[in-house]
Design an enzyme around this catalytic site. Structure first.
Site, short mmCIF file in Angstrom:
data_model
loop_
_atom_site.label_atom_id
_atom_site.label_comp_id
_atom_site.label_asym_id
_atom_site.label_seq_id
_atom_site.Cartn_x
_atom_site.Cartn_y
_atom_site.Cartn_z
N THR A 311 29.51 18.74 -58.60
CA THR A 311 30.23 19.84 -57.95
C THR A 311 30.81 20.76 -59.01
OG1 THR A 311 32.02 20.40 -56.41
CG2 THR A 311 32.37 18.47 -57.81
N HIS A 363 35.75 2.17 -59.08
CA HIS A 363 36.05 1.16 -60.09
C HIS A 363 35.60 -0.23 -59.66
CE1 HIS A 363 37.62 -0.01 -63.81
NE2 HIS A 363 38.84 0.49 -63.75
#
Length: 392
Positions: A311, A363
């Protein structure tokens, strides 16, 4: 012959749609293929074309209603030719040009004026006489009331601070749902780096004219970032993977999502097998997506899938941000504005075009070490574009 206009077949995984607007109204003539209405799904806008030429008889569904595939939308009376319009010139011929001008200036209805000319023709004297009669019949204007200043009511005060409540579009509601899903279901973290784009800018400026002449497409910056991202994804396959329940799915292909802003909201079309595309192929793919997004012809297939997203908030002037994951992907790269900044090279302070990069990642699947090294590879490829061109 009567035709029923039905909701077209909706794409797979789309259960219903909202009728955004009718472009034709009951009683209007339509030509075969004309877009009668727009249907909004969670991802795309679908057009409803006229199956035949004819007159739209009835609108069964109104704006804002929810419809499903095959539902009746309207009824059409198919005809071979458009009915001839009424001949207004014959009526206008009764009025001379000067009379017609006077009637238009005074905003009068010719049907209300009695004509004294031959065959009932309206003369200028007839119009003036009609105006005199109206002035004589009009009641005298009341005397102006004394000006008073009353205190504003609570309603009047509230009108000075207007509010408007409107429903979310389906696309905005879907984007909100997915962003909230990403926040709730992923252990999202963002790491940052900066990249000196002088080498990329110099290379682009040197070859952009020849590139455009040969490939009929402009050489932008996004193709460099797509190529650099693919190189980094090859070295860190976990960032190209996704989580499905308790399983990890490693994708052996590189489908890169390019975030595109449209008047309806943010969409992410997918460059399929981007690793097999050259710079021209990437630029053409992004250009095609932009055109489709602007004219509303982008399809559900264009938006489905993807293993990694890029993006670019820099086109709006963003200096730094933390992009949100696009589920079920586990990482997204954020580009930002290019700004001249002082940096140290070989012990000297110089001005270089710098961009901050942000990598948001899940994560649960990607360790911090991998994320930092991933951005390092992108930085290395962009600061020395020979890596991308020579595949080293």
């Amino acid at each position: 012959m009567s035709f029923e206009i039905l909701v077209p077949s909706l794409p797979e995984s789309v259960s219903d749609a909202t009728l955004v607007a009718w472009h034709k109204q009951a009683g209007e003539w339509v030509n075969e293929g004309d877009n009668l209405a727009d249907l909004e799904t969670d991802k795309v806008i679908l057009e409803v074309p006229a199956p035949k030429s004819g007159t739209l008889v009835e609108l069964v569904v109104q704006d804002g209603e929810t419809v499903v595939g095959g539902q009746l939308l309207a009824k059409l009376d198919a005809q071979q030719a458009k009915p001839a319009p009424a001949n207004e010139k014959a009526e206008e011929a009764i009025l001379s040009p000067s009379v017609r001008k006077l009637v238009a200036e005074k905003d009068l209805d010719p049907q209300a004026i009695a004509g004294s000319g031959k065959h009932g023709r309206i003369l200028k004297s007839d119009v003036l006489g009609f105006l005199n009669e109206q002035q004589q019949d009009a009641p005298p204007a009341p005397a102006p009331a004394a000006e008073t200043h009353s205190p504003l009511s609570a309603t009047a005060i509230a009108s000075l601070r207007p509010e408007q409540r409107v429903p979310m579009t389906r696309l905005r509601a879907k984007v909100a749902e997915r962003l909230l899903q990403a926040q709730q279901n992923a252990a999202m973290l963002t790491t940052f780096n900066e990249v000196n784009l002088k080498a990329v800018i110099d290379l682009r400026n040197q070859y952009k004219d020849r590139f455009e002449t040969k490939h009929n497409i402009k050489l932008g910056f996004m193709s460099f970032f797509v190529k650099a991202s693919i190189e980094a994804l090859k070295r860190f396959p976990a960032i190209n993977a996704s989580i499905d329940g308790s399983d990890i799915i490693y994708h052996g292909y590189y489908d890169i999502g390019i975030a595109v802003t449209t008047p309806r909201g943010l969409i992410v079309p997918i460059l399929r097998d981007a690793d097999q595309l050259d710079f021209a192929g990437i630029e053409k793919g992004i250009h095609d997506f932009g055109n489709k997004a602007r004219n509303g012809s982008i399809s559900v297939e264009d938006l489905s899938g993807g293993t990694f997203t890029i993006t670019n908030g820099g086109i709006f002037g963003s200096m730094l941000s933390t992009p949100i994951l696009n589920p079920p992907q586990c990482a997204i790269l954020g580009m930002h504005a290019i700004k001249d900044r002082p940096v140290v090279e070989n012990g000297e302070i110089v001005i270089r075009p710098i961009m901050y990069l942000a990598l948001s990642y899940d994560h649960r699947l990607v360790d911090g070490k991998e994320a930092v090294q991933f951005l390092g590879i992108i930085k290395e490829c962009l600061e020395a574009p020979a890596h991308l061109l020579l595949n080293i």
